[in-house]
Design an enzyme around this catalytic site. Sequence first.
Site, PDB file in Angstrom:
ATOM      1  N   ARG A 179      54.817  58.624  65.752  1.00 35.04           N
ATOM      2  CA  ARG A 179      54.651  57.235  65.298  1.00 35.04           C
ATOM      3  C   ARG A 179      55.093  57.141  63.845  1.00 35.04           C
ATOM      4  O   ARG A 179      54.499  57.776  62.972  1.00 35.04           O
ATOM      5  CB  ARG A 179      53.188  56.806  65.432  1.00 35.04           C
ATOM      6  CG  ARG A 179      52.891  55.394  64.932  1.00 35.04           C
ATOM      7  CD  ARG A 179      51.415  55.082  65.159  1.00 35.04           C
ATOM      8  NE  ARG A 179      51.050  53.732  64.774  1.00 35.04           N
ATOM      9  CZ  ARG A 179      50.606  53.396  63.568  1.00 35.04           C
ATOM     10  NH1 ARG A 179      50.491  54.313  62.608  1.00 35.04           N
ATOM     11  NH2 ARG A 179      50.272  52.144  63.328  1.00 35.04           N
ATOM     12  N   SER A 248      48.120  50.242  74.547  1.00 35.96           N
ATOM     13  CA  SER A 248      46.906  50.024  73.737  1.00 35.96           C
ATOM     14  C   SER A 248      46.108  48.877  74.320  1.00 35.96           C
ATOM     15  O   SER A 248      46.691  47.852  74.704  1.00 35.96           O
ATOM     16  CB  SER A 248      47.290  49.602  72.319  1.00 35.96           C
ATOM     17  OG  SER A 248      48.294  50.424  71.836  1.00 35.96           O
ATOM     18  N   LYS A 277      45.417  51.381  60.580  1.00 42.91           N
ATOM     19  CA  LYS A 277      45.793  50.138  61.271  1.00 42.91           C
ATOM     20  C   LYS A 277      45.016  49.024  60.556  1.00 42.91           C
ATOM     21  O   LYS A 277      44.060  48.455  61.110  1.00 42.91           O
ATOM     22  CB  LYS A 277      45.376  50.292  62.750  1.00 42.91           C
ATOM     23  CG  LYS A 277      45.989  49.328  63.681  1.00 42.91           C
ATOM     24  CD  LYS A 277      47.239  49.855  64.372  1.00 42.91           C
ATOM     25  CE  LYS A 277      47.750  48.775  65.293  1.00 42.91           C
ATOM     26  NZ  LYS A 277      49.118  48.405  65.061  1.00 42.91           N
TER      27      LYS A 277
HETATM   28  C1  LIG Z   1      46.950  56.341  71.876  1.00 44.53           C
HETATM   29  C2  LIG Z   1      47.313  55.121  71.118  1.00 44.53           C
HETATM   30  N1  LIG Z   1      46.508  54.037  71.219  1.00 44.53           N
HETATM   31  C3  LIG Z   1      46.832  52.937  70.521  1.00 44.53           C
HETATM   32  C4  LIG Z   1      47.964  52.882  69.731  1.00 44.53           C
HETATM   33  C5  LIG Z   1      48.349  51.621  69.000  1.00 44.53           C
HETATM   34  O1  LIG Z   1      49.527  51.039  69.527  1.00 44.53           O
HETATM   35  P1  LIG Z   1      49.995  49.573  69.018  1.00 44.53           P
HETATM   36  O2  LIG Z   1      48.900  48.641  69.304  1.00 44.53           O
HETATM   37  O3  LIG Z   1      51.309  49.267  69.601  1.00 44.53           O
HETATM   38  O4  LIG Z   1      50.136  49.772  67.477  1.00 44.53           O
HETATM   39  P2  LIG Z   1      51.158  50.726  66.710  1.00 44.53           P
HETATM   40  O5  LIG Z   1      50.748  52.128  66.905  1.00 44.53           O
HETATM   41  O6  LIG Z   1      52.519  50.503  67.279  1.00 44.53           O
HETATM   42  O7  LIG Z   1      51.060  50.331  65.294  1.00 44.53           O
HETATM   43  C6  LIG Z   1      48.760  54.016  69.669  1.00 44.53           C
HETATM   44  N2  LIG Z   1      49.867  54.047  68.916  1.00 44.53           N
HETATM   45  N3  LIG Z   1      48.421  55.121  70.359  1.00 44.53           N
HETATM   46  C1  LIG Z   2      47.504  53.545  65.948  1.00 44.69           C
HETATM   47  C2  LIG Z   2      46.131  53.035  66.107  1.00 44.69           C
HETATM   48  N1  LIG Z   2      45.836  52.148  67.084  1.00 44.69           N
HETATM   49  C3  LIG Z   2      44.555  51.797  67.103  1.00 44.69           C
HETATM   50  S1  LIG Z   2      43.716  52.563  65.871  1.00 44.69           S
HETATM   51  C4  LIG Z   2      45.071  53.382  65.352  1.00 44.69           C
HETATM   52  C5  LIG Z   2      45.114  54.304  64.193  1.00 44.69           C
HETATM   53  C6  LIG Z   2      44.144  55.432  64.261  1.00 44.69           C
HETATM   54  O1  LIG Z   2      44.284  56.185  63.119  1.00 44.69           O
HETATM   55  P1  LIG Z   2      43.153  57.059  62.489  1.00 44.69           P
HETATM   56  O2  LIG Z   2      42.850  58.138  63.447  1.00 44.69           O
HETATM   57  O3  LIG Z   2      43.758  57.580  61.214  1.00 44.69           O
HETATM   58  O4  LIG Z   2      41.999  56.168  62.217  1.00 44.69           O
END
Ligand SMILES: Cc1ncc(COP(=O)(O)OP(=O)(O)O)c(N)n1
Ligand SMILES: Cc1ncsc1CCOP(=O)(O)O
Length: 351
Positions: A179, A248, A277
């Site tokens: 990511r 998600s 996020k």
């Molecule tokens: C395992 C997992 N869960 C949730 C997310 C978040 O995806 P998304 O809502 O598309 O947000 P971004 O990651 O694209 O900012 C994830 N990446 N992985």
């Molecule tokens: C990508 C994403 N989607 C929902 S929460 C999240 C970020 C989680 O990051 P962290 O483990 O650092 O709190």
Amino acid sequence: MVEPYSQKEQIQQVVYRILDANLDRAREGLRIIEEWCRFGLNNAQLALECKRLRQEVAKWHTSELRAARDTPGDPGTELTHPQEEQRASIKSVLQANFCRIEEALRVLEEYSKLYQPTMAKACKQMRYQVYTLESSLMGHQRHQLLWRSHLYLVTSPHETLLNNVEAALKGGLTLLQYRDKTADDSLRLEQARKLRQLCHIYGALFIVNDRVDVALAVDADGVHLGQQDMPIAIARQLLGSQRLIGLSTTNKEEMQAAIAEGVDYIGVGPVYETPTKLGKVATGLEYVSYAAKNCSIPWFAIGGIDANNINDVIDAGAERVAVVRSLMQAEQPTLVTQYLLSQLNRIKPEF
Ligand SMILES: Cc1ncc(COP(=O)(O)OP(=O)(O)O)c(N)n1
Ligand SMILES: Cc1ncsc1CCOP(=O)(O)O
Ligand SMILES: [Mg+2]
């Protein structure tokens, strides 16, 4: 006096030797795949398909072709590549052997045109059947590994990205998501390729966040999409049924829709507010408990989860978690991976 072979006969002998060697090669490769389907996966259907193909190959291996064999005079028996002497995972054993079978069938197809055109046609058909088998088996492997994965590392941009990921893989990580929301495409492709290679070596799954095109370009195991990303139906069309799609979700409606749309796993969260996020409202542990009771596909609690609060998330019903900072910012990612996995694998008391 024995008449020497005519030039035509000599060429025929060479063709027979090529056919003989490649019929053996294809059968051996199929046997290696079959053993994994049978003993590793307990999958009778896949094992049977290997056996059927093996028998079909054997049918063409006539005594005429076998008689042309000259093992002591074959310089190829001494030639091995160092990569053949070492395999990092079952996945690489399977991939190497599928390659071997497909190559052997291609050689058989070409040279049997000089022998029996019907054999050439049959070898072509078998090659396509092997491609189908490969795709079903690799898809099956992916799904199995997904179900066995309890910790999911989602990367963030980092100077030592590859080192951190490798350290986590050494700790037992089996699922990685690349990511990076800001990198340009050339860097994204370069990093995705390197990470995919690393995961391949450690036998872990490699998923790309957001970008179906990048996932396809680097032959990733799948893609993770959000509610605002490409619709699942289109991603499925592009990726096919054997690659994984994650989605998600933040509430029960999204969860039910995701299951109905046929995704392979879902993210559940953010459980806690997180700087990774920013601005995204936390769902809290209630949604985790709801998922534990209602989700029929693998799901990963995500958002603000670390070594201090993982047990609260587990107590709410999570068996799988995804983390960014906990591993990307860890001083010793191997140890943290081992600790998180040990908590996720801890035996739950039976009530
Ligand atoms: C395992 C997992 N869960 C949730 C997310 C978040 O995806 P998304 O809502 O598309 O947000 P971004 O990651 O694209 O900012 C994830 N990446 N992985
Ligand atoms: C990508 C994403 N989607 C929902 S929460 C999240 C970020 C989680 O990051 P962290 O483990 O650092 O709190
Ligand atoms: Mg996204």
